[in-house]
Design an enzyme around this catalytic site. Structure first.
Site, PDB file in Angstrom:
ATOM      1  N   ARG A  36      72.713  21.568  66.090  1.00 43.93           N
ATOM      2  CA  ARG A  36      71.645  21.041  65.224  1.00 43.93           C
ATOM      3  C   ARG A  36      70.306  20.932  65.956  1.00 43.93           C
ATOM      4  NH1 ARG A  36      75.457  16.706  62.101  1.00 43.93           N
ATOM      5  NH2 ARG A  36      76.080  18.130  60.446  1.00 43.93           N
ATOM      6  N   LYS A 218      91.311  20.254  47.042  1.00 41.28           N
ATOM      7  CA  LYS A 218      91.382  19.804  45.654  1.00 41.28           C
ATOM      8  C   LYS A 218      90.486  20.578  44.700  1.00 41.28           C
ATOM      9  CE  LYS A 218      92.223  14.995  46.822  1.00 41.28           C
ATOM     10  NZ  LYS A 218      91.516  13.709  46.881  1.00 41.28           N
ATOM     11  N   GLY A 375      82.203  22.389  55.457  1.00 38.58           N
ATOM     12  CA  GLY A 375      82.672  22.089  56.804  1.00 38.58           C
ATOM     13  C   GLY A 375      83.873  22.893  57.268  1.00 38.58           C
ATOM     14  N   GLY A 398      77.599  19.150  52.344  1.00 40.76           N
ATOM     15  CA  GLY A 398      77.381  18.533  51.028  1.00 40.76           C
ATOM     16  C   GLY A 398      76.152  19.097  50.338  1.00 40.76           C
TER      17      GLY A 398
HETATM   18  P1  AMP Z   1      88.151  20.872  51.560  1.00 40.08           P
HETATM   19  O1  AMP Z   1      87.490  19.807  52.394  1.00 40.08           O
HETATM   20  O2  AMP Z   1      88.323  20.519  50.137  1.00 40.08           O
HETATM   21  O3  AMP Z   1      87.537  22.224  51.763  1.00 40.08           O
HETATM   22  O4  AMP Z   1      89.650  20.947  52.077  1.00 40.08           O
HETATM   23  C1  AMP Z   1      89.966  21.327  53.365  1.00 40.08           C
HETATM   24  C2  AMP Z   1      91.351  20.840  53.680  1.00 40.08           C
HETATM   25  O5  AMP Z   1      92.267  21.388  52.760  1.00 40.08           O
HETATM   26  C3  AMP Z   1      91.812  21.248  55.054  1.00 40.08           C
HETATM   27  O6  AMP Z   1      91.940  20.109  55.850  1.00 40.08           O
HETATM   28  C4  AMP Z   1      93.153  21.915  54.797  1.00 40.08           C
HETATM   29  O7  AMP Z   1      94.144  21.502  55.699  1.00 40.08           O
HETATM   30  C5  AMP Z   1      93.513  21.455  53.403  1.00 40.08           C
HETATM   31  N1  AMP Z   1      94.415  22.392  52.731  1.00 40.08           N
HETATM   32  C6  AMP Z   1      94.258  23.713  52.596  1.00 40.08           C
HETATM   33  N2  AMP Z   1      95.315  24.269  51.986  1.00 40.08           N
HETATM   34  C7  AMP Z   1      96.168  23.270  51.715  1.00 40.08           C
HETATM   35  C8  AMP Z   1      97.448  23.214  51.091  1.00 40.08           C
HETATM   36  N3  AMP Z   1      98.040  24.323  50.621  1.00 40.08           N
HETATM   37  N4  AMP Z   1      98.040  22.011  50.975  1.00 40.08           N
HETATM   38  C9  AMP Z   1      97.428  20.902  51.462  1.00 40.08           C
HETATM   39  N5  AMP Z   1      96.222  20.892  52.049  1.00 40.08           N
HETATM   40  C10 AMP Z   1      95.596  22.066  52.186  1.00 40.08           C
END
Ligand code: AMP
Length: 417
Positions: A36, A218, A375, A398
């Site tokens: 940064r 999610k 991230g 974000g």
């Molecule tokens: P996000 O911050 O929404 O981009 O989510 C990232 C996180 O999703 C990471 O820490 C991954 O370990 C988790 N992740 C990815 N695939 C899966 C999965 N199939 N089941 C559970 N967690 C997951």
């Protein structure tokens, strides 16, 4: 709107909002990643090379008052190392009049952590949201926030915002301060300009085929960006934990895989909308399953919609990797947000690495414009040492998501209008 490239800072003092919220090593207190700081260098160098003076301001961490552990004094040495010159430090951002007055052309002054004052964020401290006096406290603080921004503005002739990571916050130093400068006395720095150019290119001038790769945990976190992109993309590739909410919505067996039961209708809606708009949706067809959420879990492979009872899908498997790699290889524009699996565990990192490589290959071999943000996908691209093989890696998690969702970011609006 004025552009920093054409602006001459000679004889002027510029107050620059930078994002120096850098990680510090717990044991040594030294800066452990100066990305940064390096990101802000072109703007600072331009100001001093023109014969202006730069007053730098930033937050660090989630300060809730004065906290020596979050003092920006700790990073002075790193800024000096990067700039190749000594800088000055003022240990109270509201008491910098003398330091500013003494500041000469070519010099740099860093102000102490803005969040030592509640006025920066405008969020009352020491009082909970459900407290009957909260609203009154917030109103009082908002009034003080204007004075805080005005004081910061009083230090300088021009305002430069180069902190993309906080552009989605309506804070004193990121947005409100801009009200105290005339149209021709406020601008974005080089870093924000680069971010905006990359995102605007994807949103407004994407060459086709345009593919969005959405992964991560999610659906609920990604719904707005997916919805906004459905109007623009040709292909939507889904991966990660969110896969299973879609698969379940389509009647598949998902075992113990991650699922947002209250988002099944939403998942169906996205699929219907995509169909209506002619967007081709790719869902994983096979998966690497685990018997528990653990780096050393036992694994097996199954169809994504036939996950055995007691198992959970933690990565995409070979057939899916092949399909996704082919789609990405044929794309001219790619945006990627979120990993394909639990890439933090080596056993479940293969799908994410394969996608990272496919995105880099599309950039290098097919001349595709590829934008990586959020991230975890940034961490994945760095882990695979491919950051310099893609077109652009966004620094603002974000802020990038919100911009791509089509939201107006307060820090951007404050300058663009
Ligand atoms: P996000 O911050 O929404 O981009 O989510 C990232 C996180 O999703 C990471 O820490 C991954 O370990 C988790 N992740 C990815 N695939 C899966 C999965 N199939 N089941 C559970 N967690 C997951």
């Amino acid at each position: 709107m004025i552009v920093i490239d054409n602006f001459n800072f000679k004889g002027l003092k510029a107050i620059v909002r930078v994002d120096f919220n850098v990680p510090l090593d717990k044991a040594t207190g030294k800066v452990s990643d100066d990305t940064r700081i390096r990101g802000a260098l072109p703007t600072i160098k331009k100001i001093i090379a023109d014969g202006g003076a730069a007053i730098l301001m930033s937050h660090m961490g989630k300060a809730k008052g004065v906290d020596p552990k979050l003092s920006l004094k700790q990073i002075v040495y790193k800024i000096e190392e990067n700039l190749g010159q000594k800088i000055q430090f003022c240990d109270d951002c509201m008491k910098a009049d003398d330091a500013v007055k003494a500041l000469k052309a070519g010099e740099v002054l860093l102000l102490e952590n803005l969040r030592f004052y509640a006025e920066e964020e405008g969020k009352p401290r020491g009082i909970e949201k459900d407290d009957p006096n909260y609203d009154a406290a917030k109103k009082e603080l908002k009034a003080k926030q204007k004075d805080f921004a005005k004081k910061l503005a009083s230090y300088a002739d021009v305002y430069v915002n180069d902190a993309f990571g906080t552009a989605h916050r309506a804070h004193a130093s990121t947005a409100i301060i801009a009200d105290f400068f005339a149209e021709d006395k406020k601008m974005f720095g080089f870093l924000i300009n680069k971010e905006l150019q990359a995102m605007d290119k994807v949103l407004n001038e994407a060459q086709k085929p345009f593919t969005a790769i959405m992964g991560g945990a999610k659906v609920s976190d990604k719904i707005n960006i997916i919805t906004n992109l459905l109007d623009r993309v040709d292909n939507l590739i889904i991966g990660g934990g969110m896969t299973y909410t879609f698969v379940k919505a389509m009647g598949g067996q998902i075992g113990n895989s991650l699922c947002e039961a209250d988002k099944l209708d939403l998942a169906k809606e996205i699929l219907d909308k995509a169909k209506a708009k002619g967007v081709k949706v790719y869902l994983p067809t096979d998966a690497v399953n685990a018997d528990k959420f653990d780096a050393n879990a036992n694994t097996n492979i199954s169809k994504t919609n036939e996950t055995p009872d007691g198992w959970m899908g933690l990565d995409i498997a070979d057939e899916t990797i092949k399909t996704y790699t082919d789609v990405i290889a044929n794309s001219k524009t790619v945006i990627w947000n979120g990993p394909m699996g639990v890439f933090e565990f080596d056993k479940f990192a293969k799908g994410t690495s394969a996608v990272a490589k496919a995105v880099a290959d599309a950039t290098q071999k097919n001349g595709a414009f590829t934008l990586i943000g959020g991230g975890d996908s940034v961490a994945a691209i760095n882990k695979n040492k491919l950051a310099d093989k893609v077109s652009y890696v966004s620094t603002g998690g974000g802020a990038m998501l919100e911009y791509m969702e089509g939201k107006v970011l307060p820090g951007i609006k404050a300058i663009r209008g």
